[in-house]
Design a protein around this motif. Structure first.
Motif, PDB file in Angstrom:
ATOM      1  N   GLN A 109      79.018  48.069  59.614  1.00  0.00           N
ATOM      2  CA  GLN A 109      78.587  48.213  60.354  1.00  0.00           C
ATOM      3  C   GLN A 109      79.591  48.592  61.574  1.00  0.00           C
ATOM      4  O   GLN A 109      81.098  49.024  61.925  1.00  0.00           O
ATOM      5  N   SER A 145      67.813  54.511  67.807  1.00  0.00           N
ATOM      6  CA  SER A 145      67.308  53.539  67.715  1.00  0.00           C
ATOM      7  C   SER A 145      67.831  52.339  67.561  1.00  0.00           C
ATOM      8  O   SER A 145      69.308  53.288  67.540  1.00  0.00           O
ATOM      9  N   LEU A 151      69.244  50.154  65.730  1.00  0.00           N
ATOM     10  CA  LEU A 151      69.924  49.719  65.012  1.00  0.00           C
ATOM     11  C   LEU A 151      69.822  51.286  63.524  1.00  0.00           C
ATOM     12  O   LEU A 151      70.525  50.243  62.432  1.00  0.00           O
ATOM     13  N   ASN A 152      70.061  52.628  64.428  1.00  0.00           N
ATOM     14  CA  ASN A 152      70.864  53.194  63.966  1.00  0.00           C
ATOM     15  C   ASN A 152      71.790  53.690  64.166  1.00  0.00           C
ATOM     16  O   ASN A 152      71.530  54.148  65.332  1.00  0.00           O
ATOM     17  N   LEU A 153      71.717  55.108  63.701  1.00  0.00           N
ATOM     18  CA  LEU A 153      72.423  56.576  64.275  1.00  0.00           C
ATOM     19  C   LEU A 153      71.842  56.977  64.053  1.00  0.00           C
ATOM     20  O   LEU A 153      70.576  57.315  63.210  1.00  0.00           O
ATOM     21  N   TYR A 171      74.681  60.005  60.674  1.00  0.00           N
ATOM     22  CA  TYR A 171      74.152  60.836  59.579  1.00  0.00           C
ATOM     23  C   TYR A 171      74.140  61.893  59.329  1.00  0.00           C
ATOM     24  O   TYR A 171      74.140  62.617  60.304  1.00  0.00           O
ATOM     25  N   ASP A 206      74.335  47.682  62.117  1.00  0.00           N
ATOM     26  CA  ASP A 206      74.482  47.806  60.148  1.00  0.00           C
ATOM     27  C   ASP A 206      73.592  49.171  60.877  1.00  0.00           C
ATOM     28  O   ASP A 206      73.062  50.000  61.439  1.00  0.00           O
ATOM     29  N   ALA A 207      74.449  50.087  60.088  1.00  0.00           N
ATOM     30  CA  ALA A 207      74.018  51.042  59.806  1.00  0.00           C
ATOM     31  C   ALA A 207      74.265  51.388  58.227  1.00  0.00           C
ATOM     32  O   ALA A 207      74.960  52.357  57.501  1.00  0.00           O
ATOM     33  N   ILE A 231      71.216  56.268  53.968  1.00  0.00           N
ATOM     34  CA  ILE A 231      70.779  57.516  53.798  1.00  0.00           C
ATOM     35  C   ILE A 231      70.634  57.800  52.327  1.00  0.00           C
ATOM     36  O   ILE A 231      71.911  59.109  52.492  1.00  0.00           O
TER      37      ILE A 231
END
Length: 336
Positions: free
Chosen positions: A216, A2, A4-6, A39, A225-226, A229
């Motif tokens: 970020q 995604s 906006l994600n990792l 992550y 953004d990160a 989780i």
């Protein structure tokens, strides 16, 4: 992945058989070639230990100002101890956070012919008012050092090197733990918790207070953004791994935006690096990986040194100018 994600990687796969381990190494190589961040779950860090460190961190920042300033880093030639809000800089701009810096507990190096970076070796400053801090920090550092070594062995195999490749060059690692509090900002525009930067070492394992965003990562010129989780660390590589792989792995700019008042945020990064006197050699990559190496980033304002101690000293001198001016004026003059 995604926008906006990792990627999310599970370290426990390394212990689940050959195929699972190979899958983890491939994902690790891809994540750090493409973006330099991911992550990490499956680290074996218990919720109890995380909660205990979090409570201890909160208790430290709630100490009376006099107790925190008793261990202010201005008293430490090694840049250890407490930094008040506004006491650190990134790219010359003030970071809006307070923190305590903790490294390996060592004696001071006083040989007259020691290299400049040997000045970073020495004792930590611990608060007399909170003796439990040292105990929980030691347990945290020990566990994360094991996680870091496991990751480095996985990287070595994924890059075509012997599993022990990094172990042989690390010696006594120059770790650094920061326990950070970002106070909330009342300003209408987002404020700099930490300015955009790349880490100067090898590997960072970041624990972030659950439910608190702000980190970020720069992706193709855009800040994404990160968010944290639950149960996962945010992991990123530093300039030394980019150097060691000729740019096949990439160190990535990241920053932290201050939370909105009255919220604040606890963040605990752990930096795992070679010994100060270690020179990290360039890995002889397999041909198919070498063909995708982009070369080491060239920035005249931020040279990357093969010798880790030089990288670490560069970072400390510019991040804490007050400590540098008090204890290392000769080094500043030589670099002017």
């Amino acid at each position: 992945m995604s926008e906006l994600n990792l990627p999310i990687l599970d370290l426990s796969q390394l212990d689940e058989g050959r195929d699972a381990a190979a899958s983890f190494r491939a994902a690790l190589r891809a994540a750090t070639h493409d973006v330099g961040f991911f992550y990490l779950t499956g680290t074996g860090v218990t919720a109890e230990l995380s909660e205990r460190l979090h409570r201890t961190a909160r208790a430290f920042f709630e100490l009376p100002e006099a107790d925190k300033l008793a261990i202010e880093n201005i008293h430490s030639p090694q840049f250890r101890g407490y930094t008040r809000v506004g006491g650190e800089r990134t790219q010359g701009q003030v970071d809006w956070r307070e923190q305590i810096d903790i490294g390996p507990e060592r004696g001071v190096v006083d040989e007259p012919d020691a290299p400049d970076f040997a000045r970073l070796t020495g004792p930590n400053l611990w608060p007399d008012a909170q003796p439990e801090l040292r105990e929980v920090v030691t347990e945290w550092q020990d566990h994360l050092s094991g996680v870091a070594r496991k990751l480095l062995r996985a990287w070595a195999v994924a890059l075509g090197a012997p599993e022990s490749y990094f172990d042989e060059h690390f010696g006594d690692p120059a770790t650094l733990l920061k326990i950070v509090r970002y106070p909330g900002s009342r300003e209408p525009e987002p404020q700099q918790g930490v300015g955009a930067h790349k880490d100067s070492g090898v590997l960072t394992l970041l624990w972030v207070e659950p439910g608190k965003g702000g980190l970020q990562v720069e992706r193709e010129g855009t800040w994404v953004d990160a968010p944290p989780i639950d149960g996962a660390f945010v992991v990123n590589i530093g300039e030394m791994l980019e150097y060691a792989t000729g740019g096949y792995l990439t160190a990535t700019n990241h920053r932290v935006v201050s939370p909105r008042f009255p919220a604040d945020r606890i963040s605990i990064p752990f930096f795992f690096n070679p010994a100060l006197d270690a020179r990290l050699p360039v890995i002889d990559l397999p041909a198919e990986l070498a063909a995708e190496a982009r070369g080491v980033t060239q920035d005249p304002a931020n040279p990357i040194h093969a010798l880790y101690g030089e990288n670490a000293l560069k970072s400390r001198l510019r991040a804490h100018p007050d400590v540098a001016e008090r204890w290392h004026a000769d080094l500043l003059a030589a670099r002017a």
